[in-house]
Motif scaffolding. Structure first.
Motif, PDB file in Angstrom:
ATOM      1  N   ASN A 160       0.799  -1.229   0.000  1.00  0.00           N
ATOM      2  CA  ASN A 160       0.000   0.000   0.000  1.00  0.00           C
ATOM      3  C   ASN A 160       0.834   1.284   0.000  1.00  0.00           C
ATOM      4  O   ASN A 160       0.282   2.380   0.022  1.00  0.00           O
ATOM      5  CB  ASN A 160      -0.993   0.006   1.164  1.00  0.00           C
ATOM      6  N   ASP A 162       2.884   2.706   2.252  1.00  0.00           N
ATOM      7  CA  ASP A 162       2.978   3.550   3.457  1.00  0.00           C
ATOM      8  C   ASP A 162       4.322   3.418   4.171  1.00  0.00           C
ATOM      9  O   ASP A 162       4.475   3.864   5.299  1.00  0.00           O
ATOM     10  CB  ASP A 162       1.840   3.231   4.426  1.00  0.00           C
ATOM     11  N   THR A 166       2.805  -4.317   7.038  1.00  0.00           N
ATOM     12  CA  THR A 166       1.830  -4.671   8.075  1.00  0.00           C
ATOM     13  C   THR A 166       0.679  -5.445   7.454  1.00  0.00           C
ATOM     14  O   THR A 166       0.625  -5.644   6.229  1.00  0.00           O
ATOM     15  CB  THR A 166       1.259  -3.398   8.747  1.00  0.00           C
ATOM     16  N   ASP A 168      -2.107  -4.343   6.875  1.00  0.00           N
ATOM     17  CA  ASP A 168      -2.764  -3.471   5.898  1.00  0.00           C
ATOM     18  C   ASP A 168      -2.315  -3.800   4.474  1.00  0.00           C
ATOM     19  O   ASP A 168      -3.073  -3.609   3.520  1.00  0.00           O
ATOM     20  CB  ASP A 168      -2.475  -1.996   6.196  1.00  0.00           C
ATOM     21  N   ASP A 169      -1.099  -4.313   4.328  1.00  0.00           N
ATOM     22  CA  ASP A 169      -0.610  -4.692   3.001  1.00  0.00           C
ATOM     23  C   ASP A 169      -1.338  -5.932   2.481  1.00  0.00           C
ATOM     24  O   ASP A 169      -1.531  -6.075   1.269  1.00  0.00           O
ATOM     25  CB  ASP A 169       0.904  -4.916   3.042  1.00  0.00           C
ATOM     26  N   ILE A 171      -4.520  -6.541   3.047  1.00  0.00           N
ATOM     27  CA  ILE A 171      -5.795  -5.994   2.559  1.00  0.00           C
ATOM     28  C   ILE A 171      -5.596  -5.360   1.181  1.00  0.00           C
ATOM     29  O   ILE A 171      -6.388  -5.587   0.262  1.00  0.00           O
ATOM     30  CB  ILE A 171      -6.372  -4.979   3.570  1.00  0.00           C
ATOM     31  N   ALA A 172      -4.509  -4.574   1.034  1.00  0.00           N
ATOM     32  CA  ALA A 172      -4.223  -3.950  -0.260  1.00  0.00           C
ATOM     33  C   ALA A 172      -3.968  -5.003  -1.332  1.00  0.00           C
ATOM     34  O   ALA A 172      -4.407  -4.848  -2.485  1.00  0.00           O
ATOM     35  CB  ALA A 172      -3.032  -3.011  -0.123  1.00  0.00           C
TER      36      ALA A 172
END
Length: 184
Positions: A160, A162, A166, A168-169, A171-172
């Motif tokens: 992602n 950023d 994490t 979050d990657d 999800i991306a």
């Protein structure tokens, strides 16, 4: 003989009166470097203090490494030369990444000034192919998950953009897989 004693006394006085040493960083168009001791922003620190280096890459850039070098100012250099002490200008300082905090590093302040530099890398728009098989699919999710569990900070896993690796990657990456499959 008197000259050597005076020079030695000058060196001792310099060391005794220097309670804080300068912290500087090299300039970069790709990001900035700040310092903190005990949570407070600083530009100098006392010998033995734990200094935190805070690297802030600009959007589209990531941190690829940090180096720190101890150095002497001109007065200390002259005093050491006069007394016959090795006047080495620089030496590496061990820098340790802060676990769980990307772009944060620490070191113990030596009895010298310190200059820190960061190497920045440009982040590319990620295809999602983290395992290198030229496809973006569930195998990439497994590879990314294993890398995160292993605690990697390698930005090739930063899906992602950023500058962190994490969950979050993941999800991306799933979003990328959905778009790739919708295009078929």
């Amino acid at each position: 003989m008197k000259k050597k004693i005076f020079a030695l006394l000058a060196l001792v006085m310099t060391v005794m009166t220097a309670s804080a040493y300068k912290l500087t960083s090299t300039e970069s168009e790709q990001g900035t470097i700040r310092f903190a001791v005990g949570g407070n922003s600083v530009t100098e620190a006392a010998e033995g203090a734990t200094v935190t280096i805070i690297v802030s890459p600009k959007p589209g850039w990531g941190t690829d490494g940090v180096t720190a070098m101890a150095y002497m100012d001109a007065d200390e250099m002259r005093a050491r030369t006069r007394t016959g002490i090795d006047p080495s200008l620089v030496r590496d300082i061990e820098v340790t990444p802060v676990e769980g905090k990307p772009n944060r590093f620490t070191f113990t302040m030596p009895a010298h000034h310190v200059e820190v530099s960061a190497t920045f890398i440009e982040c590319q728009i990620h295809s999602g192919d983290v395992n290198g098989d030229d496809m973006t699919n569930i195998a990439d999710v497994v590879t990314l998950t294993n890398a995160i569990i292993a605690g990697t900070t390698d930005l090739k896993y930063d899906i992602n953009g950023d500058n962190q690796v994490t969950a979050d990657d993941i999800i991306a990456l799933v979003d990328i897989i959905i778009v790739v499959n919708d295009d078929k």
